[in-house]
Design a protein around this motif. Structure first.
Motif, PDB file in Angstrom:
ATOM      1  N   SER A  36      36.603  48.615  39.749  1.00  0.00           N
ATOM      2  CA  SER A  36      35.350  48.711  38.982  1.00  0.00           C
ATOM      3  C   SER A  36      36.009  48.409  37.557  1.00  0.00           C
ATOM      4  CB  SER A  36      34.815  49.928  39.191  1.00  0.00           C
ATOM      5  OG  SER A  36      34.150  50.165  40.216  1.00  0.00           O
ATOM      6  N   ILE A  37      37.131  49.190  37.001  1.00  0.00           N
ATOM      7  CA  ILE A  37      37.635  49.253  35.900  1.00  0.00           C
ATOM      8  C   ILE A  37      38.083  47.745  35.395  1.00  0.00           C
ATOM      9  CG2 ILE A  37      39.683  49.873  34.442  1.00  0.00           C
ATOM     10  CD1 ILE A  37      39.812  52.398  36.001  1.00  0.00           C
ATOM     11  N   ALA A  38      38.907  47.093  36.448  1.00  0.00           N
ATOM     12  CA  ALA A  38      39.357  45.761  36.189  1.00  0.00           C
ATOM     13  C   ALA A  38      38.116  44.746  35.919  1.00  0.00           C
ATOM     14  CB  ALA A  38      40.038  45.157  37.354  1.00  0.00           C
ATOM     15  N   VAL A  39      37.091  45.097  36.695  1.00  0.00           N
ATOM     16  CA  VAL A  39      35.894  44.057  36.487  1.00  0.00           C
ATOM     17  C   VAL A  39      35.240  44.225  35.431  1.00  0.00           C
ATOM     18  CG1 VAL A  39      33.640  43.289  37.479  1.00  0.00           C
ATOM     19  CG2 VAL A  39      35.824  43.579  38.999  1.00  0.00           C
ATOM     20  N   ALA A  40      34.994  45.614  35.002  1.00  0.00           N
ATOM     21  CA  ALA A  40      34.156  45.852  33.704  1.00  0.00           C
ATOM     22  C   ALA A  40      34.942  45.566  32.546  1.00  0.00           C
ATOM     23  CB  ALA A  40      33.895  47.631  33.845  1.00  0.00           C
ATOM     24  N   VAL A  41      35.978  45.579  32.577  1.00  0.00           N
ATOM     25  CA  VAL A  41      36.862  45.185  31.405  1.00  0.00           C
ATOM     26  C   VAL A  41      36.481  43.577  31.127  1.00  0.00           C
ATOM     27  CG1 VAL A  41      39.206  44.742  30.193  1.00  0.00           C
ATOM     28  CG2 VAL A  41      38.498  46.681  31.237  1.00  0.00           C
ATOM     29  N   THR A  42      36.442  42.951  31.869  1.00  0.00           N
ATOM     30  CA  THR A  42      35.920  41.340  31.827  1.00  0.00           C
ATOM     31  C   THR A  42      34.554  40.977  31.143  1.00  0.00           C
ATOM     32  OG1 THR A  42      35.141  41.047  34.176  1.00  0.00           O
ATOM     33  CG2 THR A  42      37.631  40.967  33.893  1.00  0.00           C
TER      34      THR A  42
END
Length: 350
Positions: A36-42
């Protein structure tokens, strides 16, 4: 469950949750949080991929070099990553506080703000912004702790029962809310007032690595303290008299855990403002997965709260882009229907 609160039978039954299921919940929750963190940053105006995020994080941690431009590197590392991580930390912390307070006070409606911590923070923030005397974070932290001290004083004076602690928190909340409204209404600076009102509803914009480090450290310490009292919290499911009969120092435990949750809430409020409903709704959802045993419940609740607020903040900053919606507005829009559903299911099960 009666009235949304774990009964003694449920507290005992919660121990039957198997170790494989527990490991699955923890592993799956942690993997979901990282993803979730990785995708949210994008997500945002600049086109960034998940591999770009991993590349930048790895380069800043000393595990290679990133081929992205300095601008994209800065967007990921200095803007989106601190904000997303702080959202995760705030979600986890508020959910843990709600779990502890609902069990400690035997009140399914208890949440981190029931002791007036957030409104106390707001008063000092408003006064500090208006007079330029204190910074935003320092003022919020001092105000939160002052509010909690007032609650302890009132509840001790009236006799520190569970109901009186809650009522003292409500009284403190109303007092500081009135003071906040007075200061905001008498402020002549419209832009300043708008900023304060935006902060009142929760905002993760403009945060840096300093806030992330502080809140993460406080969360880690407070979570360890709460986990150390997990069995004690289980005993409170039988009531305070039964807990005392089982050898629990009720007064000491209440003070330690209330101070712990107040400290954690104050740190989170000082960095992100007042974000509601996370500590109210998430503990009920987590109990449906783990039961009421706090050794299992607290980590799962923390992971659920972290994932939840990461996506809430992502929605808040992108749904009306370039305008940003306060995080507290989104949590309320999601939290109110979710809490109604929790109450309905609780009533059906009782």
């Amino acid at each position: 469950m009666s009235g949304g609160h774990p009964t003694a039978k449920e507290a005992l039954g919660a121990r039957r949750v198997g170790a494989p299921l527990q490991a699955l919940l923890w592993t799956g929750g942690l993997a979901l949080l990282l993803l979730s963190i990785a995708v949210a940053v994008t997500i945002g105006p600049a086109r960034i991929s998940v591999p770009d995020v991993w590349s930048v994080v790895a380069s800043h941690l000393g595990f290679g070099t990133s081929e992205l431009s300095p601008i994209r590197d800065g967007i990921i590392w200095n803007l989106r990553m601190p904000r997303t991580l702080l959202a995760a930390v705030c979600g986890a912390g508020l959910a843990v506080c709600g779990t502890v307070m609902q069990s400690l006070l035997r009140n399914p409606l208890a949440d981190p703000f029931v002791l007036g911590v957030s409104t106390g923070a707001v008063v000092v923030v408003v006064l500090g912004v208006g007079g330029g005397a204190v910074s935003l974070s320092a003022g919020a932290f001092v105000g939160a702790l002052c509010s909690f001290a007032l609650v302890l004083l009132l509840s001790h004076t009236l006799g520190a029962t569970t109901d009186r602690v809650v009522l003292s928190g409500v009284a403190a909340m109303q007092l500081f809310s009135a003071l906040t409204s007075f200061v905001v209404m008498t402020s002549a600076d419209a832009e300043q007032t708008r900023g304060v009102l935006f902060w009142l509803l929760g905002s993760l914009s403009g945060v840096g690595w300093g806030e992330v480090a502080l809140c993460t450290a406080v969360l880690a310490v407070c979570l360890v303290i709460c986990l150390a009292h997990a069995r004690t919290l289980d005993a409170f499911a039988f009531g305070q008299e039964a807990a005392a009969a089982l050898g629990v120092d009720v007064a000491r435990t209440r003070i330690v855990l209330l101070c712990t949750t107040a400290l954690l809430t104050a740190a989170l409020v000082s960095s992100a403002g007042a974000i509601g409903f996370v500590g109210l709704v998430l503990p009920h959802a987590a109990r449906a997965l783990t039961g009421s045993g706090h050794r299992r419940l607290l980590p799962v609740t923390a992971l659920a709260g972290a994932v939840f607020l990461v996506w809430v903040d992502t929605l808040a900053r992108t749904v009306l882009d370039p305008q940003e919606v306060p995080v507290g507005v989104v949590t309320a829009l999601i939290g109110v229907p979710a809490f109604v559903l929790v109450l309905y299911r609780t009533r059906s099960a009782s």
